[in-house]
Design an enzyme around this catalytic site. Sequence first.
Site, PDB file in Angstrom:
ATOM      1  N   GLY A  18      -0.496  21.461 -42.822  1.00  0.00           N
ATOM      2  CA  GLY A  18       0.292  22.015 -43.919  1.00  0.00           C
ATOM      3  C   GLY A  18       1.012  23.294 -43.530  1.00  0.00           C
ATOM      4  CG  HIS A  20       6.822  25.463 -39.257  1.00  0.00           C
ATOM      5  ND1 HIS A  20       7.184  24.651 -38.212  1.00  0.00           N
ATOM      6  CD2 HIS A  20       5.536  25.832 -39.016  1.00  0.00           C
ATOM      7  CE1 HIS A  20       6.185  24.540 -37.360  1.00  0.00           C
ATOM      8  NE2 HIS A  20       5.150  25.234 -37.832  1.00  0.00           N
ATOM      9  CG  HIS A  77       4.782  21.111 -39.633  1.00  0.00           C
ATOM     10  ND1 HIS A  77       4.733  22.423 -40.062  1.00  0.00           N
ATOM     11  CD2 HIS A  77       3.626  20.894 -38.969  1.00  0.00           C
ATOM     12  CE1 HIS A  77       3.594  22.959 -39.679  1.00  0.00           C
ATOM     13  NE2 HIS A  77       2.903  22.071 -39.011  1.00  0.00           N
ATOM     14  CE  LYS A 120       3.651  27.272 -31.276  1.00  0.00           C
ATOM     15  NZ  LYS A 120       2.373  26.934 -31.831  1.00  0.00           N
ATOM     16  CG  ASP A 121       0.142  23.162 -30.939  1.00  0.00           C
ATOM     17  OD1 ASP A 121      -0.188  24.319 -30.696  1.00  0.00           O
ATOM     18  OD2 ASP A 121       0.572  22.786 -32.043  1.00  0.00           O
ATOM     19  CD  GLN A 141      -2.889  19.504 -31.473  1.00  0.00           C
ATOM     20  OE1 GLN A 141      -3.782  20.138 -31.998  1.00  0.00           O
ATOM     21  NE2 GLN A 141      -1.727  19.308 -32.071  1.00  0.00           N
ATOM     22  CG  MET A 169      10.198  27.332 -35.882  1.00  0.00           C
ATOM     23  SD  MET A 169      10.930  26.624 -37.342  1.00  0.00           S
ATOM     24  CE  MET A 169      12.568  27.312 -37.190  1.00  0.00           C
ATOM     25  CB  SER A 195       1.496  27.504 -39.875  1.00  0.00           C
ATOM     26  OG  SER A 195       1.995  26.191 -39.902  1.00  0.00           O
TER      27      SER A 195
HETATM   28  O1  PAF Z   1      -1.532  20.552 -34.665  1.00  0.00           O
HETATM   29  C1  PAF Z   1      -2.135  20.565 -35.756  1.00  0.00           C
HETATM   30  O2  PAF Z   1      -1.599  20.938 -36.788  1.00  0.00           O
HETATM   31  C2  PAF Z   1      -3.592  20.115 -35.795  1.00  0.00           C
HETATM   32  O3  PAF Z   1      -4.261  20.458 -34.628  1.00  0.00           O
HETATM   33  C3  PAF Z   1      -3.741  18.616 -36.088  1.00  0.00           C
HETATM   34  C4  PAF Z   1      -3.104  17.774 -35.005  1.00  0.00           C
HETATM   35  C5  PAF Z   1      -3.098  18.293 -37.428  1.00  0.00           C
HETATM   36  C6  PAF Z   1      -5.220  18.236 -36.157  1.00  0.00           C
HETATM   37  O4  PAF Z   1      -5.875  18.939 -37.175  1.00  0.00           O
END
Ligand code: PAF
Length: 282
Positions: free
Chosen positions: A28, A31, A34, A146-147, A150, A181, A183
């Site tokens: 959530g 921005h 997303h 960006k991540d 991840q 960008m 959050s």
């Molecule tokens: O990148 C994120 O916002 C979070 O790590 C995700 C992938 C929604 C998992 O909670």
Amino acid sequence: MELLQTRAALREWRRSVQTRLGFVPTMGALHEGHLSLVRRSLAENDRTVVSIFVNPRQFGANEDYHRYPRTLETDQRLLESLGVSVLFAPPEEEIYSSEDEALISMTRLSRLWCGTYRIGHFDGVTLVLTKLFHLVEPARAYFGEKDFQQLRIVEKMVEELFFPIQLVRVPTVREPDGLAMSSRNAYLSSRGRAQAVALYKTLQYIQTLLPKYRLVSDLLREAQQYLSERFPEVKLEYLAVVDEYSLEPMVHIGQTGSPRALIAAYVEGVRLIDNMPLHVPD
Ligand code: PAF
């Protein structure tokens, strides 16, 4: 757009649609970053599901779980206006039971870089995504570059656990001055905001050094000096040049693999990350 808040409601909806779904998992406080994932999913799939769940398992004890921005109504309006089919926004007890013992861990990738500072963070990410992927059963899922760590971890998880999901990488969306960008940018004062561009500038600086320096240790030394002189208020956590597939540190530019610079730093106590692929001049 339907707002669904229980697993049962999501499963029922899922059974009623036979089409291939695009899925954008988020926490959530949406921005433009997303929204670029959502737009891409809308363009490539018949229907798009977005989840909003501030996942407690990916926050450490001293991190910002409680103050993480929660803006469900605004997010909901935005997603509705874009044409999303379903917003899944479950309360915590729909995702975790008090007896939850599951652990999904990518043992090597999750221990590197951010994983050495945020112990257990990526295990929380892989656990929640496993649960969400099983519930939503998407054909494609969208993740921002960006991540980057991840993204690589989720790619590896999908590959090793045979999820029939295509992961789509979406480029980082930046503010006009280059700040990625996030959050968490909302936590910064205007002074902090001016310093936060340091991450992007440092990554760019590494790129400009490339024709001159080939040894990664030289690049990192020069870049750290640049950062500390230009942005003295920024507290560096790590700066690295890695192979973007394995995320292992590179020794020299030009060795096998594709170099990517990664950075994590604190600005006014706010932890920010960024990364950039490096183009190797001939
Ligand atoms: O990148 C994120 O916002 C979070 O790590 C995700 C992938 C929604 C998992 O909670």
